[in-house]
Scaffold this motif. Structure first.
Motif, PDB file in Angstrom:
ATOM      1  N   GLY A  43       0.918  -1.018   0.039  1.00 51.12           N
ATOM      2  CA  GLY A  43       0.038  -0.214  -0.142  1.00 51.12           C
ATOM      3  C   GLY A  43       0.621   1.347  -0.039  1.00 51.12           C
ATOM      4  O   GLY A  43       0.575   2.452   0.100  1.00 51.12           O
ATOM      5  N   ALA A  44       2.528   1.087   0.025  1.00 51.69           N
ATOM      6  CA  ALA A  44       3.009   2.298  -0.250  1.00 51.69           C
ATOM      7  C   ALA A  44       2.987   3.609  -1.388  1.00 51.69           C
ATOM      8  O   ALA A  44       3.672   4.172  -1.243  1.00 51.69           O
ATOM      9  N   GLY A  45       3.085   2.105  -1.742  1.00 50.15           N
ATOM     10  CA  GLY A  45       2.725   3.068  -3.656  1.00 50.15           C
ATOM     11  C   GLY A  45       4.023   2.403  -4.251  1.00 50.15           C
ATOM     12  O   GLY A  45       3.886   3.517  -5.726  1.00 50.15           O
ATOM     13  N   ALA A  84       1.456  -8.329  11.875  1.00 47.87           N
ATOM     14  CA  ALA A  84       2.559  -8.896  11.674  1.00 47.87           C
ATOM     15  C   ALA A  84       1.650  -9.507  10.159  1.00 47.87           C
ATOM     16  O   ALA A  84       2.737  -9.637   8.780  1.00 47.87           O
ATOM     17  N   PHE A  85       0.934  -9.872   9.554  1.00 45.87           N
ATOM     18  CA  PHE A  85       0.157  -9.956   8.117  1.00 45.87           C
ATOM     19  C   PHE A  85      -0.754  -9.141   7.709  1.00 45.87           C
ATOM     20  O   PHE A  85      -1.654 -10.014   6.941  1.00 45.87           O
ATOM     21  N   MET A  86      -0.336  -7.976   8.066  1.00 48.10           N
ATOM     22  CA  MET A  86      -0.750  -6.518   7.652  1.00 48.10           C
ATOM     23  C   MET A  86      -2.662  -6.480   7.281  1.00 48.10           C
ATOM     24  O   MET A  86      -3.222  -5.688   6.402  1.00 48.10           O
ATOM     25  N   SER A 112      -9.944  -9.295  -0.774  1.00 45.85           N
ATOM     26  CA  SER A 112      -9.550  -9.669  -1.989  1.00 45.85           C
ATOM     27  C   SER A 112      -8.889 -11.289  -1.432  1.00 45.85           C
ATOM     28  O   SER A 112      -8.877 -11.038  -1.052  1.00 45.85           O
ATOM     29  N   GLY A 113      -8.591 -12.010  -3.022  1.00 43.54           N
ATOM     30  CA  GLY A 113      -8.140 -13.131  -2.656  1.00 43.54           C
ATOM     31  C   GLY A 113      -6.690 -13.865  -1.827  1.00 43.54           C
ATOM     32  O   GLY A 113      -6.740 -14.730  -1.552  1.00 43.54           O
ATOM     33  N   GLY A 114      -5.851 -12.401  -2.627  1.00 44.17           N
ATOM     34  CA  GLY A 114      -4.653 -12.294  -1.785  1.00 44.17           C
ATOM     35  C   GLY A 114      -4.987 -12.216  -0.708  1.00 44.17           C
ATOM     36  O   GLY A 114      -4.011 -12.851   1.269  1.00 44.17           O
ATOM     37  N   GLU A 115      -5.198 -11.256   0.169  1.00 45.35           N
ATOM     38  CA  GLU A 115      -6.110 -11.224   1.608  1.00 45.35           C
ATOM     39  C   GLU A 115      -6.536 -12.341   2.308  1.00 45.35           C
ATOM     40  O   GLU A 115      -6.057 -12.919   3.720  1.00 45.35           O
ATOM     41  N   ARG A 116      -7.095 -13.508   1.352  1.00 47.36           N
ATOM     42  CA  ARG A 116      -8.555 -14.142   2.991  1.00 47.36           C
ATOM     43  C   ARG A 116      -7.336 -15.178   2.439  1.00 47.36           C
ATOM     44  O   ARG A 116      -7.481 -16.313   3.613  1.00 47.36           O
ATOM     45  N   SER A 117      -6.111 -15.382   1.872  1.00 46.66           N
ATOM     46  CA  SER A 117      -5.153 -16.283   1.719  1.00 46.66           C
ATOM     47  C   SER A 117      -4.302 -16.661   2.608  1.00 46.66           C
ATOM     48  O   SER A 117      -4.265 -17.164   3.378  1.00 46.66           O
ATOM     49  N   ARG A 118      -4.089 -14.675   3.236  1.00 40.51           N
ATOM     50  CA  ARG A 118      -3.154 -14.307   3.982  1.00 40.51           C
ATOM     51  C   ARG A 118      -3.828 -14.908   5.234  1.00 40.51           C
ATOM     52  O   ARG A 118      -3.182 -15.404   6.864  1.00 40.51           O
ATOM     53  N   THR A 121       4.143 -18.888   0.475  1.00 35.46           N
ATOM     54  CA  THR A 121       4.330 -16.773   0.655  1.00 35.46           C
ATOM     55  C   THR A 121       3.795 -16.355  -0.801  1.00 35.46           C
ATOM     56  O   THR A 121       4.224 -15.076  -0.948  1.00 35.46           O
ATOM     57  N   ASN A 122       2.489 -16.399  -1.431  1.00 31.00           N
ATOM     58  CA  ASN A 122       3.041 -15.975  -2.620  1.00 31.00           C
ATOM     59  C   ASN A 122       2.292 -14.962  -2.435  1.00 31.00           C
ATOM     60  O   ASN A 122       2.016 -13.995  -3.240  1.00 31.00           O
ATOM     61  N   HIS A 123       1.474 -14.188  -1.500  1.00 30.34           N
ATOM     62  CA  HIS A 123       0.787 -13.338  -0.992  1.00 30.34           C
ATOM     63  C   HIS A 123       1.303 -12.868   0.722  1.00 30.34           C
ATOM     64  O   HIS A 123      -0.306 -11.705   1.080  1.00 30.34           O
ATOM     65  N   LEU A 124       2.415 -12.679   0.932  1.00 30.75           N
ATOM     66  CA  LEU A 124       2.760 -12.450   1.277  1.00 30.75           C
ATOM     67  C   LEU A 124       4.240 -11.580   1.272  1.00 30.75           C
ATOM     68  O   LEU A 124       5.213 -11.459   0.489  1.00 30.75           O
ATOM     69  N   ASP A 125       4.337 -10.129   2.173  1.00 32.24           N
ATOM     70  CA  ASP A 125       5.836  -9.191   1.851  1.00 32.24           C
ATOM     71  C   ASP A 125       6.083  -9.876   2.941  1.00 32.24           C
ATOM     72  O   ASP A 125       6.448 -11.398   3.172  1.00 32.24           O
TER      73      ASP A 125
END
Length: 650
Positions: A37-39, A429-431, A445-451, A471-475
């Motif tokens: 979300g930083a841009g 820790a998981f955004m 979103s799909g990525g947020e649900r995965s986290r 790790t596909n949707h983790l920073d």
């Protein structure tokens, strides 16, 4: 090449960043980093001209070409892989057509002495020399080399792109961009859909490329190997570190400590000013000093400190019963659909081991995981040990969450004991920090649900972890939290991943999937990679040789047994005709079942891609279709097994 001055971007009350100024030079390798979300993606869109900033300028010379790979894009599906990749050479193709046309004119005309003919010869010579200088004669070889490097086989090149999943079609788009050889490459998460070998190939390609590169990636090993400079978006500013990623991490830690000391000093100074104002506010003799302090306080710009790095936070799986000594044992396991996915799989995983499943996409890693989970049938023997409690993470796990709950409620329902006091820290820790924890699951979103599904798994008492691309949707910070939790986990773990940095120091054994076989490698992920680089061709030769031996041995066994077998009774013509009729009917039924399985698997891949998009995350029609299709696939696989047995008996 690209000059950025005074860039400002605003979407809401608080700008994403302000006063950003930097230059992308020739052969720069810039890693663009910052929290989600930083841009980062927004900045890439501005650099390629797809989005305009609120203020500031981006100067790109007119002769500079830019290749941009976004995270999500519209993909063509009306061509073959080769034809789609050939679009990268559109200019070269047009030039060749023009040269061929001039060549035809030269062969057809007879006015050899005329000035027009000589002018045509000169134009043809100039264009042909330019064509040869561009290396255009080798573009077919470049095309095949690039697509092969990104994981495609030669037979894939003639297949329609519509037969491939979204991840493979993104590889085609990446290949087109690389083949175009732009002056500047803007790559947004290019490794998301690549396996380990393809990532290594891309690293080498970028290292040898003459293009400048601006890269966004959560793959720490990849960006460290590629970058020579790091741009960080933090606290609304862009900070330029003239070092590669690993060195940036050290400098950033020092910078944050300086920020923290400056912030503490400023807070103390502001507190002293407020105390002075409150103490002498109503004393006439101090009125001038009080007003000066008030003005100083108003003019003081608060020092911002980077958000606390949650990667230092430790999570621990809740205690679980001790499992048997061997949680998973495979003996001659085989899985086939329309083709053999793998066969002769023999492996034993001991209690407490952390192992990795690696290999190119489509070689059967997730399929073996489903066999272990008991989700699909297979041949051979697969034993799950005594007292084994499995915790399983796969992409479709995210679709099974209760959509009526909030993020916080979802985790609160599974958290037990003291861990409940740290739910907000874990979510951060998981955004899912701040207001994000109050979102309902249905709007994620799909990525947020995965986290969120991953956090739930971390809080469940299990002794065998099976993680499919976790790790596909983790920073990077979230990956560090997960890695540390698995490292301290006293149970057994099977991890399917292409993230080398994540697997490094975590696994002690690697199982390589390829060519229908599963090969065991002792040691960590980098030990495995070193061995593959040293003896890559020999291993492939052995693997293929092993596969080719299967049929002859069976045929030989059959020929040796045939003299001992009792002679069949002579069949009448009518009986033979009926037998052939039943045989053809059984073969047709098996082929029809295989076609249905292939269609349903393709549809499930399409639904997976659709459900990963934020706008479709709460689309119940897609979720219902996915569940229905999954059940129908399981039923059809069982039917196919029954039909295959009947055919074998016939």
């Amino acid at each position: 090449m690209i000059s950025v001055e005074g860039l400002r971007v605003e979407f809401g009350v608080k700008p994403l960043f302000t006063g950003a100024s930097f230059v992308v030079n020739d052969r720069d390798r810039l890693a663009l980093v910052g929290k989600n979300g930083a841009g980062k993606s927004t900045l890439l869109k501005i650099l390629c001209g797809q989005q305009q900033p609120t203020a500031g300028t981006v100067n790109v010379p007119t002769d500079t070409t830019i290749g941009y790979l976004p995270q999500v894009m519209v993909l063509a599906d009306d061509t073959t892989v080769r034809q789609e990749a050939m679009k990268a050479f559109a200019d070269v193709t047009r030039m060749k057509e023009h040269i061929d046309a001039m060549n035809r004119q030269l062969s057809e005309r007879t006015d050899y002495e005329s000035s027009e003919y000589m002018a045509l010869v000169e134009r043809f010579t100039q264009e042909h020399e330019r064509y040869m200088m561009m290396g255009a004669d080798g573009f077919e070889a470049d095309l095949e080399r690039t697509l092969t490097g990104l994981g495609f086989s030669r037979t894939d090149l003639e297949r329609p792109t519509s037969e491939f999943s979204g991840g493979w079609r993104m590889r085609i788009e990446l290949a087109k961009i690389l083949l175009g050889k732009p002056d500047v490459l803007l790559l947004d998460e290019p490794t998301n859909h690549l396996d380990i070998e393809s990532i290594q190939w891309l690293e080498q390609f970028l290292a040898q490329s003459s293009s400048a590169v601006v890269l966004v990636s959560h793959d720490r090993a990849f960006i460290n190997n590629v970058s020579n400079r790091t741009l960080e978006i933090s606290c609304g500013q862009i900070v330029d570190y003239k070092v590669k990623y690993n060195e940036y991490v050290v400098l950033r830690r020092e910078r944050r400590e300086q920020q923290l000391r400056a912030w503490e000093n400023q807070q103390k100074e502001m507190q002293d000013m407020r105390a002075f104002i409150e103490r002498f506010r109503y004393q006439a003799t101090k009125a001038v000093q009080v007003q000066q302090k008030i003005k100083q306080l108003e003019k003081m710009v608060p020092i911002e400190v980077d958000e606390v790095d949650n990667s230092a936070m430790h999570l621990k799986f809740p205690p679980c019963l001790r499992s048997g000594d061997y949680p998973v044992i495979c003996d001659e396991v085989k899985k086939t659909y329309a083709h053999v996915v793998f066969e002769h799989v023999n492996l034993t995983i001991k209690r407490g081991e952390k192992v990795a499943f690696v290999g190119k996409n489509g070689e059967g890693k997730s399929t073996l995981v489903k066999c272990i989970m008991g989700e699909i049938p297979f041949e051979g023997t697969l034993k799950i040990g005594h007292n084994v409690e499995i915790g399983y993470f796969a992409q479709n796990q995210a679709q099974l969450l209760d959509e009526t709950l909030t993020v916080h409620q979802t985790i609160d329902n599974v958290a037990k004991g003291d861990i409940r006091l740290r739910i907000n820290d874990i979510l951060g820790a998981f955004m899912f920090g701040g207001e994000a924890s109050d979102k309902r699951v249905k709007v994620l979103s799909g990525g947020e649900r995965s986290r969120l599904a991953m956090i739930r798994l971390l809080l469940e008492p299990v002794n065998l972890l099976i993680l499919d691309e976790p790790t596909n949707h983790l920073d990077m910070a979230s990956k560090d939290v997960l890695k540390e939790a698995i490292r301290t986990f006293d149970g057994t773990a099977i991890i399917v991943s292409h993230d080398r940095e994540f697997l490094d120091g975590l696994v002690t054994k690697v199982y390589e999937f390829g060519g229908g076989r599963v090969k065991e490698h002792l040691g960590g992920i980098y030990d495995f990679l070193r061995s593959r680089q040293i003896s890559d061709l020999n291993q492939l030769g052995t693997l293929h040789g092993g596969k080719s031996d299967v049929t002859p041995r069976k045929a030989q066994a059959s020929s040796e047994e045939s003299p001992v077998a009792p002679a069949p009774k002579a069949q009448s013509y009518q009986e033979h005709k009926e037998q052939q009729k039943r045989l053809r009917k059984a073969e047709k039924a098996v082929e029809e079942s295989e076609r249905k399985i292939s269609d349903m698997e393709r549809r499930l891949r399409e639904l997976d891609e659709l459900l990963m998009k934020p706008e479709n995350a709460s689309n119940m029609e897609f979720v219902t279709e996915y569940t229905t299709t999954k059940k129908a696939l399981d039923d059809e696989v069982e039917r196919w097994e029954r039909l295959s047995e009947e055919l074998e008996q016939l």
